[in-house]
Design an enzyme around this catalytic site. Structure first.
Site, PDB file in Angstrom:
ATOM      1  N   ASP A  17       3.176   9.481   7.593  1.00 40.94           N
ATOM      2  CA  ASP A  17       4.286   8.600   7.956  1.00 40.94           C
ATOM      3  C   ASP A  17       5.170   9.230   9.035  1.00 40.94           C
ATOM      4  O   ASP A  17       6.404   9.287   8.909  1.00 40.94           O
ATOM      5  CB  ASP A  17       5.134   8.270   6.722  1.00 40.94           C
ATOM      6  CG  ASP A  17       4.293   7.896   5.506  1.00 40.94           C
ATOM      7  OD1 ASP A  17       3.281   7.209   5.690  1.00 40.94           O
ATOM      8  OD2 ASP A  17       4.658   8.308   4.386  1.00 40.94           O
ATOM      9  N   ASN A 165       0.941  -6.935  -2.100  1.00 37.98           N
ATOM     10  CA  ASN A 165       1.904  -5.891  -2.434  1.00 37.98           C
ATOM     11  C   ASN A 165       3.209  -6.011  -1.662  1.00 37.98           C
ATOM     12  O   ASN A 165       4.286  -6.028  -2.247  1.00 37.98           O
ATOM     13  CB  ASN A 165       1.281  -4.516  -2.173  1.00 37.98           C
ATOM     14  CG  ASN A 165       0.247  -4.149  -3.208  1.00 37.98           C
ATOM     15  OD1 ASN A 165      -0.493  -5.002  -3.678  1.00 37.98           O
ATOM     16  ND2 ASN A 165       0.179  -2.876  -3.565  1.00 37.98           N
ATOM     17  N   GLU A 202       3.067  -2.979   5.851  1.00 43.61           N
ATOM     18  CA  GLU A 202       4.073  -1.937   5.654  1.00 43.61           C
ATOM     19  C   GLU A 202       4.197  -1.097   6.920  1.00 43.61           C
ATOM     20  O   GLU A 202       3.501  -1.306   7.907  1.00 43.61           O
ATOM     21  CB  GLU A 202       3.698  -1.051   4.463  1.00 43.61           C
ATOM     22  CG  GLU A 202       2.429  -0.244   4.660  1.00 43.61           C
ATOM     23  CD  GLU A 202       2.047   0.592   3.448  1.00 43.61           C
ATOM     24  OE1 GLU A 202       2.590   0.341   2.343  1.00 43.61           O
ATOM     25  OE2 GLU A 202       1.190   1.486   3.591  1.00 43.61           O
ATOM     26  N   HIS A 266       0.761   3.824   9.727  1.00 42.92           N
ATOM     27  CA  HIS A 266       2.189   4.155   9.621  1.00 42.92           C
ATOM     28  C   HIS A 266       2.657   4.848  10.900  1.00 42.92           C
ATOM     29  O   HIS A 266       3.037   6.013  10.905  1.00 42.92           O
ATOM     30  CB  HIS A 266       2.485   5.023   8.404  1.00 42.92           C
ATOM     31  CG  HIS A 266       3.925   4.906   7.998  1.00 42.92           C
ATOM     32  ND1 HIS A 266       4.316   4.397   6.793  1.00 42.92           N
ATOM     33  CD2 HIS A 266       5.070   5.198   8.676  1.00 42.92           C
ATOM     34  CE1 HIS A 266       5.637   4.398   6.726  1.00 42.92           C
ATOM     35  NE2 HIS A 266       6.123   4.867   7.865  1.00 42.92           N
ATOM     36  N   ARG A 300      -3.245  13.832   5.164  1.00 48.47           N
ATOM     37  CA  ARG A 300      -2.972  12.864   6.218  1.00 48.47           C
ATOM     38  C   ARG A 300      -2.200  13.624   7.295  1.00 48.47           C
ATOM     39  O   ARG A 300      -1.164  14.227   7.027  1.00 48.47           O
ATOM     40  CB  ARG A 300      -2.159  11.679   5.679  1.00 48.47           C
ATOM     41  CG  ARG A 300      -2.962  10.802   4.736  1.00 48.47           C
ATOM     42  CD  ARG A 300      -2.169   9.592   4.271  1.00 48.47           C
ATOM     43  NE  ARG A 300      -1.098   9.954   3.354  1.00 48.47           N
ATOM     44  CZ  ARG A 300      -0.191   9.094   2.880  1.00 48.47           C
ATOM     45  NH1 ARG A 300      -0.221   7.830   3.274  1.00 48.47           N
ATOM     46  NH2 ARG A 300       0.737   9.501   2.044  1.00 48.47           N
TER      47      ARG A 300
END
Length: 326
Positions: A17, A165, A202, A266, A300
């Site tokens: 992120d 979601n 998202e 992200h 990540r």
């Protein structure tokens, strides 16, 4: 124009992120989720490559476990500079348990620093509290941007009455910690590439170029299915009108399976050191055989690459670039 600048990739390992902001002091400021999800770190450098070796500074820590709000799972901090003050938006939960919808229980929060140097002292950061929305439900991944003297807030949230979601919403802000207008639904997961394993919209990020606003976001589960989609609005349109936004029916950035660069998403945007090129900042994994919940797999990694625009002024991100070894 084709991009010409390259950076070492991965830039920073085990940081998901990622958000990079270039400030007027000439520094790049970097924030991201740490694998332990227990604090907010900042690092800075005069160069993007230098962020890889910059010493992280913890500027906020989660509340004691079991103490209530903001005591678990600190996710996706973003640093912004608004009205001569620093703000970091992030999501936090009070528990690792799921709610009745089978989801985590995150809500959105912000901290403020009114000192010129946001990394000077942990005590310089003050909690401004939770950013409340009309729905009291799972919400996260907030970002802000300014246009025509208005401050906008874009985020992801669960609506129990809508399949999936999370959806994407926008609102104008009264101040950096309070919404001014009712949320407007901009996008919900509907295409197959947004609904692999989990139906997700998202991680919104905003790019203002060529007379348009480009709003990128991530869809599907956070494994190799993760990818980036995009909405577009004219800069002169009413940004709080859902009809002003056109959603592309295809992803704009997906896994590079040939080179095992998987699940890009992200993202955020920044600019090159000389200011001539726009840069896509995102995270990826380099393997698909994940043991257990992908959320708790730490690998990540932050990536950065330049991108170009087509004849219509739309960004062309290409595909995740090769890893290079420093």
């Amino acid at each position: 124009m084709q991009p010409s600048i390259s950076y070492p990739n991965p830039l920073i390992i085990q940081r998901a992120d990622p958000y990079i902001y270039k400030h007027t002091d000439g520094y790049y400021y970097f924030s991201a989720s740490v694998p332990s999800y227990n604090r907010i770190e900042l690092r800075r450098s005069k160069t993007i490559a230098g962020l890889a070796h910059a010493l992280p500074r913890t500027i906020w820590r989660k509340h004691a476990s079991g103490s209530g709000e903001q005591s678990e799972l600190i996710w996706a901090p973003e640093i912004h500079f608004i009205n001569d003050k620093w703000y970091i938006y992030y999501a936090a939960a009070s528990t690792t348990d799921f709610d009745q919808n089978g989801m985590f229980q995150h809500r959105m929060y912000v901290i403020e620093c009114d000192k010129p140097d946001p990394m000077r002292n942990e005590d310089d950061w003050v909690e401004k509290g939770r950013i409340k929305t009309p729905m009291d439900s799972f919400s996260l991944d907030a970002t802000t941007f300014e246009h025509d003297d208005k401050l906008y807030y874009v985020w992801a949230q669960k609506d129990p009455d809508i399949f999936g979601n999370t959806n994407l919403y926008i609102s104008e802000m009264e101040n950096p910690w309070t919404l001014k207008t009712n949320p407007v639904l901009l996008s919900k997961p509907e295409y197959s590439w947004e609904t692999q394993i989990f139906a997700v919209n998202e991680g919104p990020a905003v790019l203002h170029r060529n007379g348009k606003f480009f709003l990128t976001y991530s869809g599907s589960a956070t494994d190799e299915n993760y990818c980036i989609g995009m909405l577009v609005s004219d800069e002169n349109a009413d940004l709080l009108d859902e009809k002003s936004w056109h959603k592309l029916d295809h992803p704009v950035f997906t896994s590079n399976t040939k080179d095992n660069l998987l699940g890009p998403g992200h993202n955020s945007f920044t600019v090159s050191e000389d200011g001539t090129e726009d840069l896509l900042v995102y995270h990826i994994r380099n393997y698909s055989d994940i043991k257990g919940d992908p959320l708790y797999d730490p690998n990540r990694h932050t990536m950065v690459q330049s991108f170009s625009y087509d004849d219509n002024g739309y960004p062309q991100f290409g595909q995740p670039e090769h890893f290079t070894v420093n």
